[in-house]
Scaffold this active site. Structure first.
Site, PDB file in Angstrom:
ATOM      1  N   ASN A 134     -57.111  -1.363 -17.618  1.00 34.97           N
ATOM      2  CA  ASN A 134     -56.208  -2.511 -17.468  1.00 34.97           C
ATOM      3  C   ASN A 134     -56.040  -3.109 -18.861  1.00 34.97           C
ATOM      4  O   ASN A 134     -56.901  -3.854 -19.336  1.00 34.97           O
ATOM      5  CB  ASN A 134     -56.831  -3.517 -16.491  1.00 34.97           C
ATOM      6  CG  ASN A 134     -55.947  -4.719 -16.259  1.00 34.97           C
ATOM      7  OD1 ASN A 134     -54.894  -4.874 -16.891  1.00 34.97           O
ATOM      8  ND2 ASN A 134     -56.370  -5.584 -15.362  1.00 34.97           N
ATOM      9  N   ARG A 156     -53.441   0.260 -14.684  1.00 38.29           N
ATOM     10  CA  ARG A 156     -52.749  -0.848 -14.032  1.00 38.29           C
ATOM     11  C   ARG A 156     -51.507  -1.161 -14.861  1.00 38.29           C
ATOM     12  O   ARG A 156     -51.595  -1.366 -16.073  1.00 38.29           O
ATOM     13  CB  ARG A 156     -53.652  -2.067 -13.980  1.00 38.29           C
ATOM     14  CG  ARG A 156     -52.928  -3.248 -13.410  1.00 38.29           C
ATOM     15  CD  ARG A 156     -53.766  -4.494 -13.466  1.00 38.29           C
ATOM     16  NE  ARG A 156     -52.983  -5.579 -12.899  1.00 38.29           N
ATOM     17  CZ  ARG A 156     -52.988  -6.812 -13.388  1.00 38.29           C
ATOM     18  NH1 ARG A 156     -53.699  -7.105 -14.444  1.00 38.29           N
ATOM     19  NH2 ARG A 156     -52.264  -7.739 -12.816  1.00 38.29           N
ATOM     20  N   HIS A 193     -49.650  -9.120  -7.832  1.00 38.60           N
ATOM     21  CA  HIS A 193     -50.940  -8.997  -7.131  1.00 38.60           C
ATOM     22  C   HIS A 193     -50.858  -7.998  -5.975  1.00 38.60           C
ATOM     23  O   HIS A 193     -51.665  -8.064  -5.037  1.00 38.60           O
ATOM     24  CB  HIS A 193     -51.389 -10.350  -6.517  1.00 38.60           C
ATOM     25  CG  HIS A 193     -51.734 -11.417  -7.508  1.00 38.60           C
ATOM     26  ND1 HIS A 193     -51.466 -12.747  -7.265  1.00 38.60           N
ATOM     27  CD2 HIS A 193     -52.327 -11.370  -8.708  1.00 38.60           C
ATOM     28  CE1 HIS A 193     -51.879 -13.478  -8.285  1.00 38.60           C
ATOM     29  NE2 HIS A 193     -52.402 -12.658  -9.182  1.00 38.60           N
ATOM     30  N   GLY A 223     -54.276 -16.987 -11.316  1.00 38.93           N
ATOM     31  CA  GLY A 223     -52.948 -16.806 -10.745  1.00 38.93           C
ATOM     32  C   GLY A 223     -53.128 -16.834  -9.232  1.00 38.93           C
ATOM     33  O   GLY A 223     -54.188 -16.442  -8.735  1.00 38.93           O
ATOM     34  N   ARG A 276     -50.038 -22.787 -14.241  1.00 38.31           N
ATOM     35  CA  ARG A 276     -48.610 -22.603 -13.929  1.00 38.31           C
ATOM     36  C   ARG A 276     -48.152 -23.600 -12.868  1.00 38.31           C
ATOM     37  O   ARG A 276     -48.883 -23.876 -11.910  1.00 38.31           O
ATOM     38  CB  ARG A 276     -48.353 -21.207 -13.385  1.00 38.31           C
ATOM     39  CG  ARG A 276     -48.531 -20.112 -14.397  1.00 38.31           C
ATOM     40  CD  ARG A 276     -48.080 -18.775 -13.799  1.00 38.31           C
ATOM     41  NE  ARG A 276     -48.541 -17.662 -14.584  1.00 38.31           N
ATOM     42  CZ  ARG A 276     -49.212 -16.623 -14.100  1.00 38.31           C
ATOM     43  NH1 ARG A 276     -49.489 -16.525 -12.810  1.00 38.31           N
ATOM     44  NH2 ARG A 276     -49.580 -15.647 -14.900  1.00 38.31           N
ATOM     45  N   ARG A 328     -63.724 -24.965 -10.621  1.00 43.59           N
ATOM     46  CA  ARG A 328     -65.102 -25.475 -10.634  1.00 43.59           C
ATOM     47  C   ARG A 328     -65.150 -26.822 -11.339  1.00 43.59           C
ATOM     48  O   ARG A 328     -65.767 -27.775 -10.853  1.00 43.59           O
ATOM     49  CB  ARG A 328     -66.029 -24.487 -11.360  1.00 43.59           C
ATOM     50  CG  ARG A 328     -66.353 -23.270 -10.535  1.00 43.59           C
ATOM     51  CD  ARG A 328     -66.892 -22.155 -11.373  1.00 43.59           C
ATOM     52  NE  ARG A 328     -65.852 -21.617 -12.256  1.00 43.59           N
ATOM     53  CZ  ARG A 328     -65.879 -20.414 -12.803  1.00 43.59           C
ATOM     54  NH1 ARG A 328     -66.913 -19.642 -12.597  1.00 43.59           N
ATOM     55  NH2 ARG A 328     -64.898 -19.998 -13.569  1.00 43.59           N
ATOM     56  N   GLY A 356     -60.953 -15.348  -7.357  1.00 43.73           N
ATOM     57  CA  GLY A 356     -61.963 -16.328  -7.796  1.00 43.73           C
ATOM     58  C   GLY A 356     -62.153 -17.526  -6.888  1.00 43.73           C
ATOM     59  O   GLY A 356     -63.276 -17.806  -6.445  1.00 43.73           O
ATOM     60  N   GLU A 385     -62.699 -16.436  -3.024  1.00 42.75           N
ATOM     61  CA  GLU A 385     -63.982 -15.800  -2.729  1.00 42.75           C
ATOM     62  C   GLU A 385     -65.155 -16.764  -2.882  1.00 42.75           C
ATOM     63  O   GLU A 385     -66.208 -16.562  -2.283  1.00 42.75           O
ATOM     64  CB  GLU A 385     -64.200 -14.601  -3.673  1.00 42.75           C
ATOM     65  CG  GLU A 385     -63.252 -13.456  -3.391  1.00 42.75           C
ATOM     66  CD  GLU A 385     -63.268 -12.382  -4.491  1.00 42.75           C
ATOM     67  OE1 GLU A 385     -64.281 -12.275  -5.208  1.00 42.75           O
ATOM     68  OE2 GLU A 385     -62.260 -11.671  -4.626  1.00 42.75           O
ATOM     69  N   ASN A 386     -64.951 -17.796  -3.717  1.00 45.08           N
ATOM     70  CA  ASN A 386     -66.109 -18.617  -4.094  1.00 45.08           C
ATOM     71  C   ASN A 386     -66.149 -20.037  -3.564  1.00 45.08           C
ATOM     72  O   ASN A 386     -67.225 -20.618  -3.485  1.00 45.08           O
ATOM     73  CB  ASN A 386     -66.220 -18.681  -5.622  1.00 45.08           C
ATOM     74  CG  ASN A 386     -66.633 -17.355  -6.205  1.00 45.08           C
ATOM     75  OD1 ASN A 386     -67.733 -16.881  -5.918  1.00 45.08           O
ATOM     76  ND2 ASN A 386     -65.755 -16.745  -6.974  1.00 45.08           N
ATOM     77  N   GLU A 438     -59.260  -4.363  -7.063  1.00 48.39           N
ATOM     78  CA  GLU A 438     -58.068  -3.665  -7.542  1.00 48.39           C
ATOM     79  C   GLU A 438     -58.435  -2.338  -8.217  1.00 48.39           C
ATOM     80  O   GLU A 438     -57.704  -1.358  -8.104  1.00 48.39           O
ATOM     81  CB  GLU A 438     -57.289  -4.571  -8.503  1.00 48.39           C
ATOM     82  CG  GLU A 438     -56.644  -5.735  -7.761  1.00 48.39           C
ATOM     83  CD  GLU A 438     -56.280  -6.921  -8.626  1.00 48.39           C
ATOM     84  OE1 GLU A 438     -55.101  -7.098  -8.907  1.00 48.39           O
ATOM     85  OE2 GLU A 438     -57.181  -7.678  -9.028  1.00 48.39           O
TER      86      GLU A 438
HETATM   87  P1  ADP Z   1     -57.831 -14.139 -12.530  1.00 50.29           P
HETATM   88  O1  ADP Z   1     -56.558 -14.532 -11.873  1.00 50.29           O
HETATM   89  O2  ADP Z   1     -57.921 -14.543 -13.957  1.00 50.29           O
HETATM   90  O3  ADP Z   1     -58.281 -12.730 -12.244  1.00 50.29           O
HETATM   91  P2  ADP Z   1     -60.058 -14.913 -10.877  1.00 50.29           P
HETATM   92  O4  ADP Z   1     -59.638 -14.279  -9.623  1.00 50.29           O
HETATM   93  O5  ADP Z   1     -61.234 -14.371 -11.593  1.00 50.29           O
HETATM   94  O6  ADP Z   1     -58.852 -15.089 -11.867  1.00 50.29           O
HETATM   95  O7  ADP Z   1     -60.308 -16.453 -10.579  1.00 50.29           O
HETATM   96  C1  ADP Z   1     -60.730 -17.299 -11.599  1.00 50.29           C
HETATM   97  C2  ADP Z   1     -60.797 -18.701 -11.049  1.00 50.29           C
HETATM   98  O8  ADP Z   1     -61.646 -18.733  -9.911  1.00 50.29           O
HETATM   99  C3  ADP Z   1     -61.425 -19.661 -12.027  1.00 50.29           C
HETATM  100  O9  ADP Z   1     -60.464 -20.240 -12.850  1.00 50.29           O
HETATM  101  C4  ADP Z   1     -62.004 -20.691 -11.107  1.00 50.29           C
HETATM  102  O10 ADP Z   1     -61.036 -21.706 -10.970  1.00 50.29           O
HETATM  103  C5  ADP Z   1     -62.181 -20.027  -9.784  1.00 50.29           C
HETATM  104  N1  ADP Z   1     -63.581 -19.994  -9.384  1.00 50.29           N
HETATM  105  C6  ADP Z   1     -64.529 -19.107  -9.723  1.00 50.29           C
HETATM  106  N2  ADP Z   1     -65.708 -19.448  -9.163  1.00 50.29           N
HETATM  107  C7  ADP Z   1     -65.506 -20.579  -8.457  1.00 50.29           C
HETATM  108  C8  ADP Z   1     -66.323 -21.446  -7.657  1.00 50.29           C
HETATM  109  N3  ADP Z   1     -67.601 -21.191  -7.476  1.00 50.29           N
HETATM  110  N4  ADP Z   1     -65.746 -22.516  -7.092  1.00 50.29           N
HETATM  111  C9  ADP Z   1     -64.441 -22.780  -7.268  1.00 50.29           C
HETATM  112  N5  ADP Z   1     -63.621 -22.023  -8.002  1.00 50.29           N
HETATM  113  C10 ADP Z   1     -64.138 -20.937  -8.598  1.00 50.29           C
END
Ligand code: ADP
Length: 401
Positions: free
Chosen positions: A7, A90, A179, A211, A240, A284, A330, A333-334, A383
């Site tokens: 990528n 990618r 995506h 994104g 954005r 976060r 991100g 999932e979190n 991905e």
């Molecule tokens: P990208 O689009 O860059 O691939 P990711 O899917 O890795 O991004 O997501 C990154 C974002 O996920 C971070 O900017 C953050 O806002 C969010 N994130 C990661 N961990 C957590 C968490 N524990 N709680 C809330 N948001 C989180």
């Protein structure tokens, strides 16, 4: 089969070496600051991590470093290059030409180049990555996997903007969506987890990272998505703005004396969660600030959750119902808090989140209540696996011919 997934960004290059059949990841890593000075972080499974500055004047040098560390006697995971069967790339934009992944040849390269005006930042970097790999590994079959391809199944009523038709025919203005690899992967996994065929399910997938986009996956196909001509459309994101009234662009250019380019840059890099909160683009940080009483951080979160909630509603309308909602990337999932906030008010669609089951991060789970008529799922996106699978399939098909 071992597939190297690449990528390539303008100054970075992410890679993963994996076996798409067993899903084993042998190593992954990231080259950064290519063309500036160079840094390599290489994480081989079950071995020591390599994390150090390495000179990388260009992408070719970066690829050479990757191949060298993959074969290194301490950090390596293969003994020689023959163990790599194929390379999967990618590629961000495939326009209307690429509806599926393809084996890369000269014609495909011309096609990817012809999409550069549509993705002027991303496609050139992807092309550089492909060309560097071709120079260093001329004999390896290579496959291009496009972010836009999955959405090529959208009907015209979903992909057309209501602008003069010639903007579409002459200037390629339409929704493409992005995506795609992620939406496709998580919808397939959702069907597996639910235990029903994908071809029977109406799934709203929510890729919420830096994104963010939603996708209406009806019977396995994307029929609508929130990103459009560029990734700027749809949901507000880290930096954005997402969809805004197009008239704001000229108004703010006049009011603030900005060029069109500057307005576009602000909408892309200084808006979204960062622009509203003034705190950060990272959820976060926003959640922490909101918990300490920062009202603008709270407002940014409120805007985001509200818009995602509405998008899920519009997915349901587009598909004539929704059997499952999937959270990934991100934030998806979190953040249990954000998932719960987003699902608030969607019970009328038969979607009931279970607070206990929702208390999970980063692993596959059904997070709706047992009596919820429809399902809510958390599925970490993958991905790279999707790219590796497509690469292996196409390379095998090529061998069969
Ligand atoms: P990208 O689009 O860059 O691939 P990711 O899917 O890795 O991004 O997501 C990154 C974002 O996920 C971070 O900017 C953050 O806002 C969010 N994130 C990661 N961990 C957590 C968490 N524990 N709680 C809330 N948001 C989180």
């Amino acid at each position: 089969m071992k597939v190297l997934v690449i990528n390539a960004g303008s100054s970075s290059l992410k890679y993963q070496l994996l076996d798409p059949d067993t899903e084993d990841v042998l190593a992954k890593g990231l080259c950064e600051r290519i063309g500036i000075d160079g840094h390599l972080k290489h994480t081989p499974t079950g071995k020591d991590v390599f994390d150090a500055d390495v000179d990388m004047p260009d992408h070719e040098a970066a690829i050479k470093e990757v191949l060298s560390i993959l074969q290194h006697n301490h950090y390596g995971v293969i003994t020689n290059m023959d163990e790599i069967d194929a390379v999967g790339h990618r590629v961000v934009h495939g326009g209307e030409d690429f509806t599926h992944s393809v084996v890369i040849d000269n014609k495909v390269m011309r096609g990817i180049r012809s999409c550069v005006p549509l993705a002027p930042l991303h496609n050139p970097a992807n092309i550089t990555g492909i060309e560097a790999c071709m120079d260093v590994m001329p004999d390896k079959p290579m496959v291009a996997v496009f972010d836009t391809a999955f959405h090529q199944s959208m009907p015209a009523k979903a992909f057309m903007y209501a602008v003069p038709y010639r903007w579409y025919t002459e200037n390629k203005v339409r929704r493409y969506g992005f995506h795609g690899t992620s939406h496709q992967y998580v919808s397939q996994r959702a069907a597996d987890l639910i235990g029903r065929p994908l071809e029977e399910l109406r799934i709203a997938t929510c890729h919420l990272g830096n994104g963010a986009s939603t996708c209406s996956v009806k019977f396995g196909k994307s029929i609508d998505t929130s990103m459009g001509f560029t990734p700027q459309d749809g949901l507000p994101m880290g930096t954005r703005a997402g969809a805004i009234d197009a008239a704001i662009t000229e108004y703010i250019a006049d009011q603030r004396g900005y060029s069109a380019k500057r307005v576009e840059n602000v909408l892309n890099k200084e808006s979204g969660m960062l622009g509203v909160s003034g705190v950060s683009s990272d959820f976060r940080d926003l959640e922490a600030a909101a918990n300490e009483g920062n009202e603008r951080a709270q407002l940014a979160i409120d805007i985001f959750c509200y818009k995602v909630t509405k998008r899920i509603g519009s997915c349901a309308a587009a598909m004539g119902g929704v059997d499952a909602v999937v959270f990934t990337a991100g934030v998806g999932e979190n953040s249990a808090t954000l998932r719960a906030r987003i699902m608030e008010g969607l019970e009328f669609l038969g979607l009931k989140i279970d607070p206990e089951k929702n208390n999970v991060r980063g692993k596959e789970a059904i997070i709706s209540t047992d009596d919820s008529p429809n399902k809510i799922l958390l599925i970490p996106t993958n991905e790279e696996l999707m790219i590796a699978r497509d690469t292996a399939r196409l390379v095998r098909e090529m061998g069969d011919k």
